[in-house]
Design a protein around this motif. Sequence first.
Motif, PDB file in Angstrom:
ATOM      1  N   UNK A 136      11.831  37.100  62.034  1.00 43.92           N
ATOM      2  CA  UNK A 136      12.857  36.764  63.019  1.00 43.92           C
ATOM      3  C   UNK A 136      14.137  37.548  62.812  1.00 43.92           C
ATOM      4  N   UNK A 137      15.184  37.149  63.501  1.00 41.97           N
ATOM      5  CA  UNK A 137      16.475  37.808  63.309  1.00 41.97           C
ATOM      6  C   UNK A 137      17.045  37.505  61.933  1.00 41.97           C
ATOM      7  N   UNK A 138      16.602  36.421  61.343  1.00 41.06           N
ATOM      8  CA  UNK A 138      17.014  36.054  59.999  1.00 41.06           C
ATOM      9  C   UNK A 138      15.762  35.983  59.121  1.00 41.06           C
ATOM     10  N   UNK A 139      15.956  35.935  57.827  1.00 42.00           N
ATOM     11  CA  UNK A 139      14.862  35.725  56.883  1.00 42.00           C
ATOM     12  C   UNK A 139      15.329  34.692  55.868  1.00 42.00           C
ATOM     13  N   UNK A 140      14.524  33.659  55.661  1.00 40.28           N
ATOM     14  CA  UNK A 140      14.913  32.657  54.670  1.00 40.28           C
ATOM     15  C   UNK A 140      15.038  33.331  53.319  1.00 40.28           C
ATOM     16  N   UNK A 141      16.229  33.313  52.770  1.00 33.67           N
ATOM     17  CA  UNK A 141      16.511  34.008  51.516  1.00 33.67           C
ATOM     18  C   UNK A 141      16.442  33.037  50.344  1.00 33.67           C
ATOM     19  N   UNK A 142      15.397  32.242  50.301  1.00 31.27           N
ATOM     20  CA  UNK A 142      15.156  31.306  49.207  1.00 31.27           C
ATOM     21  C   UNK A 142      13.666  31.003  49.177  1.00 31.27           C
ATOM     22  N   UNK A 143      13.228  30.439  48.105  1.00 29.42           N
ATOM     23  CA  UNK A 143      11.827  30.039  47.985  1.00 29.42           C
ATOM     24  C   UNK A 143      11.780  28.620  47.465  1.00 29.42           C
ATOM     25  N   UNK A 144      10.944  27.795  48.051  1.00 30.42           N
ATOM     26  CA  UNK A 144      10.717  26.436  47.578  1.00 30.42           C
ATOM     27  C   UNK A 144       9.280  26.377  47.102  1.00 30.42           C
ATOM     28  N   UNK A 145       9.080  26.289  45.814  1.00 26.48           N
ATOM     29  CA  UNK A 145       7.722  26.239  45.282  1.00 26.48           C
ATOM     30  C   UNK A 145       7.032  24.929  45.624  1.00 26.48           C
ATOM     31  N   UNK A 146       5.704  24.924  45.714  1.00 24.13           N
ATOM     32  CA  UNK A 146       4.964  23.711  46.081  1.00 24.13           C
ATOM     33  C   UNK A 146       4.965  22.637  45.004  1.00 24.13           C
ATOM     34  N   UNK A 147       5.523  22.933  43.817  1.00 27.16           N
ATOM     35  CA  UNK A 147       5.632  21.926  42.763  1.00 27.16           C
ATOM     36  C   UNK A 147       7.093  21.681  42.400  1.00 27.16           C
TER      37      UNK A 147
END
Length: 304
Positions: A136-147
């Motif tokens: 998209x015009x933006x990119x989520x600049x973080x990661x949320x791990x599944x644990x």
Amino acid sequence: AHMANRLEKSGCEAASKTLWRRLVWRDLAYWQLHHWPRMPTQPIRRFYEEHEWREDAEALERWKRGRTGFPLVDAGMRELWHTGWMQQNARMCCALFLTEYLNVHWARGAEWFHETLFDADLAINSMMWQNAGKSGLDQWNFTVGPTAKSLDPSGDYVRRWVPELKRLPKPFLHAPWEATEAVLVEAGLSLGENYPHRISAVADVASAKNRNLQAVLKLREKAKRSGFVDENGYDLIKAPRGSCRGSNNGKVRVFTKPEYRRNGQKKTKGGQNQKRGKKRPKVGKETKVVLRQLSLEEALRMDH
């Protein structure tokens, strides 16, 4: 811009920053859908169509039904299915699990959310999934791990939506595969029987995330050769006529994750780039941006 000016003059931001931001995000989504009417299914960064997504119907179905084997993801997806709503942090976790870890096309997630959310909005839903899919015009600049235990420190969210795990001690609640056989027996849990094993493609979460990263870097190399990545590593897109000002031959620079601009290298404390290894990143550091949002515990209290 007209709406934002009127809201600013009326003191909306001072009265409620949350409402202010939601209204601005809403109109941004409507603006995007107006100029990119195919946004629900086609990436705004058109060269991201080259992304090598995985086709995995079984994994997609397990994600939809909250049967991935990752309790936090399953809790969010079950909440969505049973209520037509999902807490914001959980949405981010579930969306990134699909796109960054399973490496399944973001449009599949957008379709499911649009079908199941009771307040589904085509523009907002499409914009957020585009950003989660990095196209998209933006990119989520973080990661949320599944644990990410930090999203549900008490475990109440998982216990509510994944009740088969409610007797499991808290240290293993978000990663039951780490429990000993004796602990599982005591909790009345049998992995693979009354709670599923983890989806095999994501059993090694660090490797799964790295596969997605390599897929993005590969398509960006091709985009760079085609003139859609500038000298500083930022993605360029063709702006529709009348959509913005200041374009360069019809191209506009858009936010690009620093990790992508550094070609998959991470910045060390000394400022030097370091190639990514297989060592799993700390969840707390990954989720620090997300944790500023309403916590899962707060959402549970509001629900009651």
